[in-house]
Design an enzyme around this catalytic site. Structure first.
Site, mmCIF file in Angstrom:
data_model
loop_
_atom_site.group_PDB
_atom_site.id
_atom_site.type_symbol
_atom_site.label_atom_id
_atom_site.label_comp_id
_atom_site.label_asym_id
_atom_site.label_seq_id
_atom_site.Cartn_x
_atom_site.Cartn_y
_atom_site.Cartn_z
ATOM 1 C CG HIS A 275 40.002 43.369 38.516
ATOM 2 N ND1 HIS A 275 38.421 42.677 37.454
ATOM 3 C CD2 HIS A 275 40.779 42.329 38.382
ATOM 4 C CE1 HIS A 275 39.231 41.490 36.825
ATOM 5 N NE2 HIS A 275 40.826 40.868 37.577
ATOM 6 C CD GLU A 276 44.716 41.982 39.236
ATOM 7 O OE1 GLU A 276 44.609 41.209 39.789
ATOM 8 O OE2 GLU A 276 44.247 42.058 38.079
ATOM 9 C CG HIS B 204 42.758 38.388 41.606
ATOM 10 N ND1 HIS B 204 41.922 36.994 40.955
ATOM 11 C CD2 HIS B 204 42.729 38.986 39.983
ATOM 12 C CE1 HIS B 204 41.181 36.692 39.927
ATOM 13 N NE2 HIS B 204 41.818 38.248 39.270
ATOM 14 C CG HIS C 27 40.029 33.112 45.817
ATOM 15 N ND1 HIS C 27 39.724 33.381 44.797
ATOM 16 C CD2 HIS C 27 39.461 32.214 46.791
ATOM 17 C CE1 HIS C 27 39.373 32.337 44.889
ATOM 18 N NE2 HIS C 27 39.229 31.735 46.339
#
Length: 710
Positions: A494-495, A498, A501
């Site tokens: 998940h991290e 980020h 991105h």
């Protein structure tokens, strides 16, 4: 006025590529950072004085030159405070906390002054009006979007207010910044304060991995209290890895009840440990100040203010969305809770209690899938998970992630890794990220990505993105690396979403590069999207290998892990809906005693939402709101729904990979090009349609969560 000369302290020092502009954390002391921030503030304020006392430039080109000069000074403030704020989150000491809090009022005052500067606003208006007269190389879509977002920010900062209302707005902003910092402090202090030495008869059922964690907590306690006498080597704390080691596995029901009570009443007047860190009054202050802030701008409530920068149109739309998902999940959640109740009786526990849920869930998981979360840990050593994650990123996005020798950079803790990210096709360095993944004293709980340094390229001046990926996994014990549960491996994916991105942006203007300026309810799209790859057959193969034997996860366990993907997804979905509705209703005008709420009003909203949504009802003493840092100390106020809103996008996006092939290189590069690379240089909806060819639907989300018959 002469611009003050900034202190000549160079915090950028590394043998790595100069465009990374890495921080020398050995020099980043609280005192040094405080001086640097103060000097940067003085320089930026002086420049703003000059702008406000000068005639407005006659051309857009001249206006852009002035804005760029001011932006460069503003970035120095953001950089140095970014370092201090990061240290306060991951390596907090009294000195760091004091420096951080001391500078907050000045930062708030400056931020408000900038946002309310009519002269600066008019420069951006001139840019917007005469955009077509700029040199061709300045007329990019990213530049146009940066201007648009800046003008919106001015309006939301009260640039059009009268002088007396501007002063009131500034006062509110200052109070909010201090209150949010104090809220976070109280959670950290309450968590750190609780220590429970364990008796020998309380250790039954706890896994070997859990015992190792509890022993590490005991070792840390002895180091601080060398004269203390402990009944065993084991100590329970409220740090999440230690807490879960007890709640999921400890046979001793009284121990589970005691930890449940302590954890779920942190920073409240119901804490059995200490009431010194009660957040109740701070919550009331924050909510009422937010209402005042929104109303100063002529808005009905804070929800309207928050949604101005999001994809969702209004709070009614969000509430309908959350209640629709609640209705879809509730039948399954009721069945799952009944299963828990039945199994609790089978175990001889009688009536199921909240402190039994994690424990009984592990028993059911073992019974249904021959799996417990801890027995999988030896198959997910952190180094293996990282290598597999890096390989998945290479296959999807054609990038190479390389861990750097520790002698080439400095960090705030010896455990911190640094990675460089390269584009495989060109060999070009794209950016870098620090990985700080282990729980420790002085570190806030949870996991997050801090987009510390944003990509910016102006002529020959090149600055690459650098971020901090932070987690709170169990640290290595003895000669064994950190062993992750599958949920923790999922958190890492998940991290990393980020981080990708942030790092894979191709936008050269910092204000709209990476995650900067992305609508808040779309910012979770890449992170939740990446989670899908951890639970695929190939993904599990890549990230799992037994810590001692090197054997891959056996096929039966891999099949069971995939089959267990939607274990208790009904209950989990309702929990998410409960948090989202609680947050939303706290910030809308339907809130009881709106504008002058009290703490009991907050509790009443929590109770109302729980009665409407939940099937698992906690004890009356529970105070989850007092520890809800996402909305009181983070950026999710009236925006917690963003997680599930973005999951609609991520599930639908992953649906294209399911159609084209999970590791289809062309589809992966399209996701990189249309979403990750674009940042907010284009609206999130436009980014998504460019990738998917249409708007997202909720169907894939319901299917992925096992809430649909399709």
């Amino acid at each position: 006025m002469t611009t003050p000369t900034q202190t000549h302290i160079n915090l950028t020092d590394s043998p790595l590529d100069a465009a990374l502009q890495l921080v020398d954390f050995d020099k980043a002391t609280p005192d040094t950072l405080l001086v640097l921030i103060q000097d940067a503030l003085a320089a930026a304020n002086a420049k703003l004085d000059a702008i406000e006392s000068s005639d407005r430039p006659g051309t857009a080109t001249a206006a852009l030159a002035v804005i760029d000069e001011f932006h460069a000074l503003n970035e120095q403030i953001e950089r140095h405070f970014g370092i201090l704020s990061h240290l306060n989150s991951v390596a907090s000491t009294d000195d760091i906390r004091h420096a951080h809090h001391e500078i907050l009022p000045s930062l708030s005052a400056f931020g408000t002054r900038v946002g309310q500067s009519v002269a600066l606003f008019e420069l951006y208006q001139l840019l917007d009006e005469q955009f077509g007269t700029l040199p061709a190389d300045k007329q990019s879509a990213a530049q146009k979007q940066a201007i648009k977002k800046a003008l919106q920010s001015f309006r939301l900062s009260g640039v059009a207010l009268s002088d007396d209302k501007k002063a009131k707005f500034a006062e509110i902003q200052s109070k909010l910044s201090l209150a949010s910092a104090k809220f976070a402090d109280n959670i950290m202090d309450a968590t750190r304060h609780f220590v429970r030495p364990l008796q020998a008869d309380e250790l039954s059922g706890i896994s070997d991995n859990g015992l190792a964690l509890l022993k590490s907590a005991g070792d840390a306690y002895r180091a601080k209290h060398p004269d203390a006498t402990l009944p065993t080597d084991y100590v329970a704390t409220l740090d999440v890895p230690m807490y879960l080691a007890v709640m999921q596995f400890a046979d001793n029901r009284e121990l589970r009840q005691a930890l449940y009570h302590a954890y779920n009443t942190r920073a409240s007047d119901q804490s059995p440990d200490t009431k010194d860190f009660d957040n109740a009054a701070i919550m009331v202050e924050i909510l009422n100040l937010r209402t005042q802030k929104a109303q100063l701008l002529g808005m009905a409530d804070y929800s309207e203010y928050s949604l101005a920068t999001k994809m969702a149109d209004n709070s009614d739309e969000i509430e309908k969305f959350l209640l629709t998902l609640t209705a879809a999940a509730k039948p399954q959640a009721i069945a799952e809770y009944q299963q828990l109740q039945d199994y609790a009786k089978k175990l001889g526990l009688g009536e199921l209690q909240p402190w039994d849920i994690a424990y009984v869930s592990e028993k059911i998981r073992q019974d249904q899938f021959s799996l417990t979360s801890d027995e999988l840990r030896p198959f997910f050593p952190l180094p293996v998970v990282l290598d597999g994650l890096f390989e998945i990123c290479r296959a999807l996005f054609d990038i190479d992630i390389r861990t750097v020798d520790k002698r080439a950079y400095s960090a705030w803790h010896d455990d911190v890794l640094f990675c460089e990210v390269y584009d495989n096709a060109s060999g070009q360095l794209l950016g870098g990220m620090y990985l700080d993944l282990f729980a420790r004293t002085g570190k806030q709980g949870g996991a997050w990505l801090d987009d510390f340094q944003k990509r910016q390229i102006k002529g020959n001046n090149k600055r690459l993105p650098v971020g901090f990926v932070v987690g709170n996994f169990a640290p290595p014990t003895g000669d064994k690396p950190s062993l992750l549960s599958f949920d923790e491996a999922n958190t890492l994916f998940h991290e990393f979403g980020h981080a990708l991105h942030h790092l894979l942006t191709e936008v050269d203007i910092a204000d709209v590069a990476g995650i900067s300026g992305v609508e808040w309810d779309a910012v979770e799209l890449p992170s939740q999207f990446m989670e899908n790859f951890a639970i695929t057959d190939e993904g599990i193969r890549l990230i799992s290998r037994h810590v001692e034997t090197g054997e891959p996860l056996p096929d039966d366990k891999k099949a069971a892990l995939i089959a267990a993907k939607n274990f208790q997804t009904g209950l989990q979905t309702l929990r998410q809906m409960e948090f989202g509705l609680f947050d939303l209703r706290l910030h809308t005008k339907t809130m009881p005693n709106f504008g002058d709420i009290g703490y009991q009003d907050i509790l009443n909203v929590a109770d109302t939402v729980r009665d409407e949504v939940a099937v698992a009802i906690p004890p009356a003493y529970q105070r989850f709101g007092n520890g809800f840092s996402h909305i009181f100390a983070g950026g999710y106020a009236s925006g917690y729904y963003s997680y599930i809103w973005a999951e609609v996008l991520s599930a639908d996006a992953f649906g294209k990979f399911e159609e084209d092939g999970i590791y289809n290189a062309d589809t992966g590069l399209s996701f990189r090009k249309q979403i990750l690379a674009k940042g907010s240089s284009r609206d999130a909806k436009a980014n998504y349609i460019a990738f998917r060819g249409r708007e997202a639907t909720v169907d894939a989300l319901l299917r992925h969560r096992g809430l649909s018959s399709q």
